[in-house]
Design an enzyme around this catalytic site. Structure first.
Site, PDB file in Angstrom:
ATOM      1  N   THR A  26      97.484  65.688  20.492  1.00  0.00           N
ATOM      2  CA  THR A  26      98.346  66.812  20.883  1.00  0.00           C
ATOM      3  C   THR A  26      98.952  67.437  19.638  1.00  0.00           C
ATOM      4  OG1 THR A  26      98.888  65.991  23.089  1.00  0.00           O
ATOM      5  CG2 THR A  26     100.523  67.407  22.059  1.00  0.00           C
ATOM      6  N   HIS A 181      90.895  62.231  30.985  1.00  0.00           N
ATOM      7  CA  HIS A 181      92.062  61.504  30.443  1.00  0.00           C
ATOM      8  C   HIS A 181      92.687  60.675  31.566  1.00  0.00           C
ATOM      9  CE1 HIS A 181      95.482  60.339  28.227  1.00  0.00           C
ATOM     10  NE2 HIS A 181      95.838  61.487  27.686  1.00  0.00           N
ATOM     11  N   ASN A 184      97.408  56.467  29.034  1.00  0.00           N
ATOM     12  CA  ASN A 184      98.730  56.830  28.482  1.00  0.00           C
ATOM     13  C   ASN A 184      99.774  57.290  29.495  1.00  0.00           C
ATOM     14  OD1 ASN A 184      97.682  56.138  26.038  1.00  0.00           O
ATOM     15  ND2 ASN A 184      97.205  58.217  25.391  1.00  0.00           N
ATOM     16  N   TYR A 186      99.614  59.165  32.180  1.00  0.00           N
ATOM     17  CA  TYR A 186      99.512  60.472  32.844  1.00  0.00           C
ATOM     18  C   TYR A 186      98.946  60.285  34.260  1.00  0.00           C
ATOM     19  CZ  TYR A 186     100.843  61.968  28.258  1.00  0.00           C
ATOM     20  OH  TYR A 186     101.548  62.115  27.081  1.00  0.00           O
TER      21      TYR A 186
END
Ligand code: PHB
Length: 386
Positions: A26, A181, A184, A186
């Site tokens: 990011t 993804h 982490n 999310y």
């Protein structure tokens, strides 16, 4: 013997020249308004085209999927045009680039959500910590998370649809592949892990139920891209974003086994014990057992990211713990990282103050070896990119 890092590798549909992958990072530098990839973003990725392949920064599949100010999306036409500049730049420089598809779930804030709505999640469990938003003056600001709204069962097909739309737009934008993804803390990880999933429907309770959304997403996207141009990222035993599973050994054993069935190009893991590698010690035995369990279940290519240097990367490849190694912070600061490893050259240090937001400084001005020798001009920073 030649470094294993510099041996070629067949990854799904692609022949890779070596094993050094650029990890997703990011950087919060999408053009505003609209979270649109810019020529500056294209320059950054093209500079790093010597990676075996690039995995882009996490990219929201919808407005609802956004969790931080200024991260790029893949849901509008302008974003597709912006990403096309990126993929063309990387291809011209001889590289390959996969788009990482992202929905943050509860790791967001009404200030980032369409119509100021609450973020959505498997259950209404408030994360500890702060969200990074843009305030009224256009500056970044940290504000406390709120309890999200639990998704109704009837809404879940529309979550899958958000990924489908993002995946189709990624095809249009000229990417070489996609990464789902599911790490982490999310949205997809929130479904997988017991601390954030307290659902009583078909998407909660047993591991089979908790991984149902991930399976539905992977299956739908494999129909669009083909599994051989697709990877999935997991963070077994991860605690980032205030997440925890009560039995990660069993959960990720079953998840890896289910993912093995799709014939994916790869599985990408966040190293469960980054601090150990950074201290120069062996990972915690529990972390090693976790990796071993996943390796036994998932028989396709395995990428591991987190805390590696040249030596530890080589050693993990030699030990058969991974097939490829992804580098984040080192790639951020060294656009020519494979060449630097190959020559055992000095590395530029990364500057945490310029990780997120801002312009060209700390983004596209890290020099290559050739630039340090004066053989190529240093990047001229356009005033508009400051
Ligand atoms: C972040 O923006 O801090 C971030 C994004 C995606 C991750 C991890 C961290 O997987």
């Amino acid at each position: 013997m030649m470094d294993m890092l510099f041996q070629t590798f067949r990854l799904g549909r692609y022949d890779l020249p070596h094993r050094i992958v650029m990890a997703p990072l990011t950087r919060s530098r999408a053009r505003q308004p609209g979270n649109i990839p810019s020529p500056m973003n294209a320059c950054y990725y093209a500079q790093r085209a010597s990676a075996a392949f690039i995995i882009t920064e996490a990219t929201q599949v919808s407005m609802q999927g956004q969790g931080y100010a200024w991260t790029p999306g893949i849901h509008s036409r302008d974003q597709v045009e912006g990403w096309r500049l990126v993929t063309e730049g990387v291809h011209k420089a001889g590289g390959l680039i996969f788009l990482q598809l992202w929905h943050v779930g509860r790791i967001s804030h009404p200030a980032l959500q369409p119509d100021g709505m609450l973020p959505v999640a498997p259950s209404a469990v408030q994360p500890k910590g702060m969200a990074f938003i843009e305030n009224e003056r256009g500056e970044g600001e940290l504000v406390p998370f709120l309890a999200p709204r639990a998704l109704q069962t009837e809404e879940i097909p529309y979550i899958v649809q958000q990924y489908v739309r993002g995946a189709k737009k990624a095809l249009e934008a000229g990417f070489d592949g996609i990464e789902v993804h599911a790490a982490n803390g999310y949205l997809l990880d929130q479904f997988l892990c017991s601390s954030t999933n307290q659902r009583a429907d078909d998407y909660g309770g047993s591991v089979e139920n908790r991984m149902r959304l991930l399976n539905q997403v992977v299956e739908a996207l494999a129909g669009i891209w083909g599994p051989d141009r697709m990877g999935v990222r997991l963070s077994p035993m991860g605690t980032f974003n205030d997440i925890e599973d009560h039995d990660p050994e069993r959960t990720f054993d079953l998840v890896a086994s289910a993912l093995n069935e799709y014939g994916l190009a790869y599985l990408h893991l966040v190293n469960p014990d980054v601090p150990a590698l950074e201290r120069g010690t062996e990972p915690h035995p529990r972390a090693l057992r976790m990796l071993d369990t996943i390796h036994k279940q998932f028989r396709g290519p395995l990428i591991i990211a987190g805390g590696f240097d040249h030596e530890t990367a080589e050693s993990w490849l030699q030990l058969g713990r991974a097939d490829l190694i992804a580098f984040g912070r080192k790639f951020l600061a060294n656009p020519d990282l494979p060449e630097r490893f190959c020559q055992h050259a000095r590395l530029n240090a990364d500057d945490p103050a310029t990780y997120y937001g801002g312009g060209a400084i700390g983004y596209i001005d890290y020099p290559t070896l050739a630039q340090e020798r004066g053989e190529e001009p240093r990047i001229q920073i356009d005033e508009r990119w400051r």
